[in-house]
Enzyme design. Structure first.
Site, short mmCIF file in Angstrom:
data_model
loop_
_atom_site.label_atom_id
_atom_site.label_comp_id
_atom_site.label_asym_id
_atom_site.label_seq_id
_atom_site.Cartn_x
_atom_site.Cartn_y
_atom_site.Cartn_z
N GLY A 180 0.81 -1.22 0.00
CA GLY A 180 0.00 0.00 0.00
C GLY A 180 0.84 1.26 0.00
N GLY A 182 0.53 3.94 -1.61
CA GLY A 182 -0.27 5.16 -1.58
C GLY A 182 -0.70 5.57 -0.19
CG ASP A 183 -3.14 3.84 2.55
OD1 ASP A 183 -3.72 4.93 2.58
OD2 ASP A 183 -3.72 2.77 2.31
CB ILE A 184 3.22 2.73 3.43
CG1 ILE A 184 2.32 1.66 4.07
CG2 ILE A 184 4.60 2.71 4.06
CD1 ILE A 184 2.81 0.25 3.86
#
Length: 409
Positions: A180, A182-184
């Site tokens: 992820g 785009g989150d991390i």
């Protein structure tokens, strides 16, 4: 594998963080701070973080066992339930914020404002408070966006920030990445921003609003496509396991799998050629420089592939390892078996409530020699630390009558 180490004191041991985040981006940010020693108080709604109910779960574990998603990014935290839709819950949060150094949330734009818990409100209670947030497309306080009110998840940020467009087997065949990102990545940047603001607040006594947009972070991660487009007008496309500017650089087939190999520097290319018994290629004017190798990329990759494809990955590593940048393509089982991972403390065992057998989560890659980071304890049960957290905040007094609480002198 490393085990829980409650005696280790990290460099942020004097930092108190109020964590209102859920899912992955926000919790990863606060997990990083917690691993570095901060006291992270995870404030959850009555039903808990959404990931508490996600897996994976182990067969035979008791009902109170924690799923892997929640365990991984909520270790080292304490939990208290506050219903912020009630006056009592909001008052309790104000008490916590009054003596905290940091508050972090990843709600949609305007949620905290509608609850009466905006940055401005909390800053009035505690002027030294650093308020951090991860948004999909930013916050009006830091800059406008036509997408400000759009919801966002990892895949949204990967796609809009440019990552998907350059990932995949070839032009017109884009793919999302496995983890992820785009989150991390926004979460990691937010942790950096928060610590920068804390550093400044300890000089000035004044906190500030810190925000990272997921879209912006992924765009920053894809910085190569920005300068490529600016310099050349090209629109970079997916190109599989190769690189547009470096050669050789990518994944190459071996007799039994794949090998990651990079020899973009002229020195490493000459070393590679010598090791495979083709020293003349290291001085061939067509291939002697990276510019030349990129221009003749198909021929260079053919040389590499011909040599590797007749050897197993292990045999190739025996020749090239330590001389030319290369490595195997590890899956999870290979990572668990790799001595590097064990010796670096990147597999951490944590208690699984209701079970005598621990579970394993990823360790903390930030290493410090004197005040090390650590996975000290498992993720909390829902509302597990309610009494100790609320009794401490009550002892600090009513924030409405003490607006200097929390300032660092």
């Amino acid at each position: 594998m490393s085990t829980e180490s409650p005696s280790i004191t990290g460099p942020l041991h004097d930092l108190t963080v109020i964590d209102l985040t859920q899912m992955l981006a926000g919790p990863y940010c606060t997990m990083t701070l917690a691993d570095l020693g901060a006291d992270v108080i995870k404030v959850e709604p009555p039903a808990g973080d959404l990931t508490r109910h996600m897996g994976p779960h182990r067969e035979g574990d008791s009902p109170e066992a924690l799923g892997g998603y929640f365990q991984s990014v909520n270790r080292n935290k304490r939990s208290v339930v506050l219903d912020l839709k009630t006056a009592a819950g909001r008052t309790a949060l104000l008490r916590l914020a009054a003596t905290a150094d940091v508050l972090v949330e990843n709600f949609s734009v305007g949620v905290m404002d509608r609850l009466g818990l905006s940055y401005e409100t909390l800053s009035a209670v505690n002027p030294a408070l650093v308020y951090g947030c991860v948004r999909g497309f930013g916050d009006p306080r830091t800059g406008g966006s036509p997408y400000a009110d759009w919801p966002a998840f990892d895949i949204t940020a990967q796609a809009m920030g440019g990552l998907v467009a350059i990932t995949g087997p070839g032009p017109g065949r884009p793919l999302k990445t496995g983890p992820g990102i785009g989150d991390i990545f926004p979460a990691a940047l937010c942790a950096v921003g928060i610590l920068a603001a804390v550093h400044e607040a300890r000089r000035s006594g004044r906190g500030q609003f810190v925000e990272v947009a997921m879209y912006d972070a992924v765009l920053s991660l894809c910085e190569r496509i920005v300068y490529q487009h600016s310099y050349t007008g090209a629109v970079p496309q997916p190109q599989g396991n190769t690189h547009p500017l470096l050669c050789p650089f990518g994944l190459f087939p071996t007799k039994d799998g794949l090998l990651a190999l990079a020899a973009p520097s002229d020195r490493h290319w000459r070393e590679f050629c010598a090791l495979i018994g083709r020293p003349e290629l290291g001085h061939d004017e067509r291939y002697a420089t990276n510019t030349g190798r990129v221009a003749h990329a198909d021929a260079v990759r053919d040389v590499v592939t011909r040599w590797l494809s007749s050897r197993t990955t292990a045999d190739a590593l025996a020749v090239l390892g330590g001389r030319v940048p290369c490595g195997p393509v590890n899956d999870a089982a290979a990572i668990f078996a790799d001595p590097h991972v064990r010796e670096r403390g990147m597999l951490s065992e944590v208690e699984q409530p209701g079970s005598p057998a621990p579970v394993v989560i990823a360790g903390q890659p930030i290493k410090l020699s004197r005040t090390p980071s650590a996975v000290r304890h498992r993720a909390p049960l829902l509302d597990e630390h309610r009494d100790e957290i609320l009794s401490a905040s009550s002892a600090a007094g009513d924030p409405r009558h003490n607006t200097s609480q929390g300032q660092v002198q």
